[in-house]
Design an enzyme around this catalytic site. Structure first.
Site, PDB file in Angstrom:
ATOM      1  N   ASP A 203       0.954  -1.353   0.234  1.00 55.92           N
ATOM      2  CA  ASP A 203      -0.097  -0.094   0.122  1.00 55.92           C
ATOM      3  C   ASP A 203       0.934   1.392  -0.036  1.00 55.92           C
ATOM      4  O   ASP A 203       1.886   1.122   0.539  1.00 55.92           O
ATOM      5  CB  ASP A 203      -0.799  -0.065   1.391  1.00 55.92           C
ATOM      6  N   GLU A 267       1.838  -0.132  -4.912  1.00 54.04           N
ATOM      7  CA  GLU A 267       0.911   0.839  -5.091  1.00 54.04           C
ATOM      8  C   GLU A 267       1.583   2.215  -5.246  1.00 54.04           C
ATOM      9  O   GLU A 267       2.046   2.577  -4.106  1.00 54.04           O
ATOM     10  CB  GLU A 267      -0.264   1.040  -3.991  1.00 54.04           C
TER      11      GLU A 267
HETATM   12  C1  GLC Z   1      -4.354   2.993  -0.385  1.00 57.44           C
HETATM   13  C2  GLC Z   1      -5.430   1.980  -0.521  1.00 57.44           C
HETATM   14  C3  GLC Z   1      -6.867   2.823  -0.099  1.00 57.44           C
HETATM   15  C4  GLC Z   1      -6.425   3.143   1.476  1.00 57.44           C
HETATM   16  C5  GLC Z   1      -5.250   3.978   1.455  1.00 57.44           C
HETATM   17  C6  GLC Z   1      -5.030   4.519   2.875  1.00 57.44           C
HETATM   18  O1  GLC Z   1      -4.396   3.943  -1.505  1.00 57.44           O
HETATM   19  O2  GLC Z   1      -5.758   1.401  -1.716  1.00 57.44           O
HETATM   20  O3  GLC Z   1      -8.027   1.972  -0.041  1.00 57.44           O
HETATM   21  O4  GLC Z   1      -7.757   3.959   1.860  1.00 57.44           O
HETATM   22  O5  GLC Z   1      -4.457   3.421   0.749  1.00 57.44           O
HETATM   23  O6  GLC Z   1      -4.398   3.139   3.488  1.00 57.44           O
END
Ligand code: GLC
Length: 536
Positions: A203, A267
């Site tokens: 994440d 991500e």
């Molecule tokens: C990422 C996740 C999202 C979450 C954020 C904070 O973007 O995909 O769903 O709210 O991180 O952890």
């Protein structure tokens, strides 16, 4: 190297499971691990290679699991570590890999580390988070804003300092400038990889490092008062993506490497800049992440020439030996069928599954699930409650069959089930030869069976028609031409020099004809995958 010798994350297809909404085995209205286990046969039938499960750890659920209060256990809502081991074993019997979500940037404010950290200024864990003094007037240390509303700083009355949270106040950011934090997170990585997880989706990996002096963010020149999201007033150049993050990612990668070839699926920022995405592989040594998520298809205007120019540039930008990847939707973005309409969502399915790169499917997109309208009073997502931009519509229960609650739960589902579920569900679509599900399954099967589609080269062709996107995939004498009509008009393409071929998949599921590519007819919203006759 043929595609069967490639590591799974280079040859395979990833399927994202949002666990709260996939399948509920115990009637509490929330999906769980036994529910996922009960649907593994379906996933094997569909033909995917790996499931990525959004967070299943103990959590107060302020951000539905992205606020972790214990990194090395399973939330009782979802089951137990025994259920998790059973999932790994059952998945492995069906040759399905399991990928978990690692959320290293922040913990829950209920994590014991943070409880200790906020207990006193001289607690040994104080420096595990990012604490700073107020300005002389008592205001936060700088102008950083949280993603989910308000400043990125919350005042702690007891110890008289602010702590940093790029998301909710209940999600304090960890301090990776403290080597003990790095070691602790490496321990978490080892725990799950050692337990049989095939890789981790990490994440907001690019946000782990902040400017060491906590310098203000500069104003965003594109910000429009009253129009833009209020949280985008400043460019987040100091509150995240500090260049030091690359060393941290390298260090994580070394920990992953202890377990052989298991990917970091990171991500990173939602960007349409191919160079930015490619920069996370670390050209030359490839010691960055194996899959820096490419979200461009979730953002770019759905226009043939725009897509073609991005994909051409991205395919070239990925360093030699690096693996491209594509995503159409996820738990943070609109569903593809809602964004493009059902007819273009079928064209998008062909695109996703025939490009050079690992595809990630979002649960339910394979049956054409739509965003479900939810009244603001019923929002559960904090981003919806605070900013009005709710992610609940794309997180609704999977539609399995026509029984109550779409077969998802015998209880009261945590989010509403789509009103049209009686007609649109897995069971109904399994019986319709031209359903979205049939199209996905066929595409997956054709991709798996043909090395040119898995790992062959990619080259786009000029199609003359502005609303068509045409490209070739080739490997070892096998050649495919993919022709997609993104428009509403019938087109006739003359793709000279390619000879004849046979349509092996079409959006409309009604063509299997031999075609002459010098005069290829495409109906509106039609896409075809053609195996060229020169193939051996
Ligand atoms: C990422 C996740 C999202 C979450 C954020 C904070 O973007 O995909 O769903 O709210 O991180 O952890």
């Amino acid at each position: 190297m043929n595609s069967t010798q490639l590591p799974w994350w280079k040859s395979g297809i990833i399927y994202q499971v949002y666990p709260r909404s996939f399948m509920d085995s115990n009637g509490d209205g929330i999906g769980d691990l036994q529910g996922i286990i009960s649907k593994l046969d379906y996933l094997a039938w569909l033909g995917i290679d790996a499931i990525w499960i959004s967070p299943i750890y103990p959590s107060p659920m302020a951000d539905f699991g992205y606020d972790v209060s214990d990194y090395v256990d399973i939330n009782s809502i979802f089951g137990s570590l025994e259920d998790f081991d059973a999932l790994i074993a059952e998945a492995s019997i069906r040759q399905i890999k399991v990928v978990l979500d690692l959320v290293p940037n922040h913990t829950s404010d209920q994590h014991p580390w943070f409880i200790e950290s906020r207990s006193s200024r001289d607690n040994p864990k104080r420096d595990w988070y990012i604490w700073a003094d107020a300005k002389a007037d008592g205001s936060p240390p700088n102008n950083w804003l949280a993603y989910f509303g308000g400043p990125a700083w919350t005042w702690d009355e007891k110890t008289g300092q602010y702590y940093l949270h790029n998301f909710l106040p209940q999600q304090p950011d960890l301090n990776y400038r403290n080597p003990l934090v790095v070691e602790a997170m490496k321990g978490v990585i080892r725990f799950w990889l050692g337990r049989g997880v095939a890789g981790l989706r990490v994440d907001v990996i690019d946000r782990m490092m902040k400017h060491p002096d906590l310098a203000d963010n500069p104003p965003n020149p594109h910000f429009e008062e009253g129009v833009s999201n209020p949280q985008s007033r400043f460019l987040r150049v100091n509150s995240e993506q500090h260049p030091d993050v690359h060393d941290l990612i390298r260090e994580f990668r070394r920990t992953f490497n202890e377990f052989g070839d298991r990917p970091i699926i990171g991500e990173i920022d939602y960007s349409t800049d191919p160079q930015f995405i490619a920069s996370y592989y670390y050209d030359g040594s490839l010691d960055g992440m194996q899959i820096p998520f490419n979200f461009a298809l979730t953002m770019l205007p759905w226009d043939a020439k725009t897509l073609q120019s991005f994909i051409d540039a991205y395919d070239k930008a990925v360093p030699q030996g690096g693996q491209p990847n594509y995503v159409l939707a996820n738990h943070d973005r609109s569903r593809i069928a809602s964004r493009l309409g059902m007819a273009q969502a079928r064209v998008a399915a062909i695109l996703l599954l025939t490009l050079r790169g690992t595809p990630t499917l979002y649960y339910g997109d394979e049956i054409g699930m739509m965003d479900v309208e939810i009244e603001p009073e019923q929002y559960r997502d904090p981003q919806g409650i605070n900013l009005g931009i709710s992610r609940d519509p794309q997180r609704t229960p999977m539609q399995w069959d026509a029984t109550p609650n779409a077969g998802f739960s015998t209880g009261y589902p945590w989010l509403p089930v789509a009103p049209d579920y009686a007609a649109n569900n897995v069971e109904a679509e399994q019986n319709q030869p031209d359903s979205m599900l049939a199209l996905y399954r066929r595409l997956i099967a054709v991709r798996r069976a043909n090395p040119a589609l898995v790992s062959g080269s990619y080259r786009s062709l000029d199609s003359e028609a502005d609303d068509c996107f045409v490209y070739l995939r080739e490997a070892g004498g096998q050649r495919f031409c993919i022709a997609l009509n993104l428009g509403e008009r019938i087109r006739s393409l003359s793709l000279r020099g390619l000879g004849q071929g046979r349509i092996v998949v079409s959006t409309h599921m009604d063509r299997g004809d031999i075609v002459d590519l010098a005069s290829l007819h495409l109906r509106e919203n039609e896409g075809v995958v053609i195996q060229l006759s020169s193939s051996t």
